[in-house]
Design an enzyme around this catalytic site. Sequence first.
Site, PDB file in Angstrom:
ATOM      1  CE  LYS A 111      12.155   0.873   0.317  1.00  0.00           C
ATOM      2  NZ  LYS A 111      12.970   0.263  -0.783  1.00  0.00           N
ATOM      3  CB  THR A 155       8.339   2.534   2.061  1.00  0.00           C
ATOM      4  OG1 THR A 155       9.028   1.678   0.968  1.00  0.00           O
ATOM      5  CG2 THR A 155       9.364   3.411   2.737  1.00  0.00           C
ATOM      6  CG  LEU A 169      -1.986  -1.094   1.297  1.00  0.00           C
ATOM      7  CD1 LEU A 169      -2.476  -1.549   2.684  1.00  0.00           C
ATOM      8  CD2 LEU A 169      -2.860  -1.043   0.200  1.00  0.00           C
ATOM      9  N   PRO A 170       0.466   2.419  -0.306  1.00  0.00           N
ATOM     10  CG  PRO A 170      -1.039   3.967  -1.853  1.00  0.00           C
ATOM     11  CD  PRO A 170      -1.088   2.561  -0.893  1.00  0.00           C
ATOM     12  CE  LYS A 226       5.391   6.818   1.230  1.00  0.00           C
ATOM     13  NZ  LYS A 226       5.797   5.567   1.683  1.00  0.00           N
TER      14      LYS A 226
END
Length: 295
Positions: free
Chosen positions: A168, A93, A62-63, A237
């Site tokens: 990450k 992430t 998912l975003p 982001k």
Amino acid sequence: MRICVIGLGQMGGNMALTLQSAGFDVTGSDLFDSARQRLAEQGLPVATPDELPSCDVYLLSLPTSAQVREVIETAPGLLGLAPKGSVIVDTSTSDPVVSRELAAKVEAAGLAWLDAPVSGGPKGAATGRLGMLLGGETATIERLAPMLEAMSARYTHVGGSGSGHVVKLTNNYLCAAHLLTTAEAVAMAARAGVDPAACLAGVNSGSGRSAVSEVNFPEWILSGRFDSGFTTGLMRKDLRLARDAAERLDMPPGLLQAVVEAWHADPERPADGDDFNRIAGALLADATPVEESAS
């Protein structure tokens, strides 16, 4: 092992098909009808978010953390739907703070948690050659080893819940910085009359090389393809998440803030929807040879 992949974008859809090809019982789900239809046409069984099957693993792609939280907590939500003992694997992430909060709730509900952010893009997802950074219990990783091996070229256990997402963010910060510094270095060489490809060949034979100089530049930047499957908006982001994490840890101001500012300096060059490698293309666009003046 029965797996439900939630989020059928370029990454999630390809991961679902890869796992299906490896012999796993896979169902895909997505909020959008178009995504479900696209994967159904490729032979993947699909379900709406209200019809999720009982599975051993719920793999999320998912975003942002907001969508991860919604899938887990919002009715019907995995906290209420997932059978006891099943595992929630977040390959997004995500914000490590949110991940640790959700992991505690998941474990309190009798489920297991693993954060497993990935690198390698849609191609890596489609070929089972992803890199995965794992945060969670060793026993959970051992239990999911067949699935992880089918998805990845390499997976690395870096610590407890949330640790995968911490590492990450550090990785993506370095990648973002390398795109800026490598583009600036290649632009300097180009202005001095050195062919960019020749400059990169030299850099890649020395200590200045990186995955950006060895892979991103020839694959997506110098080729002009800019189709890696990862957007500028997502990198922005991730950089904001890395900055926020550093601030919470009372890190002194450093290069991270400068990299964040550089990536946000011009929202249209590149735009959020553009391939993230275009930030290097923008820096190289005006790198035409000029005559050096004597000092």
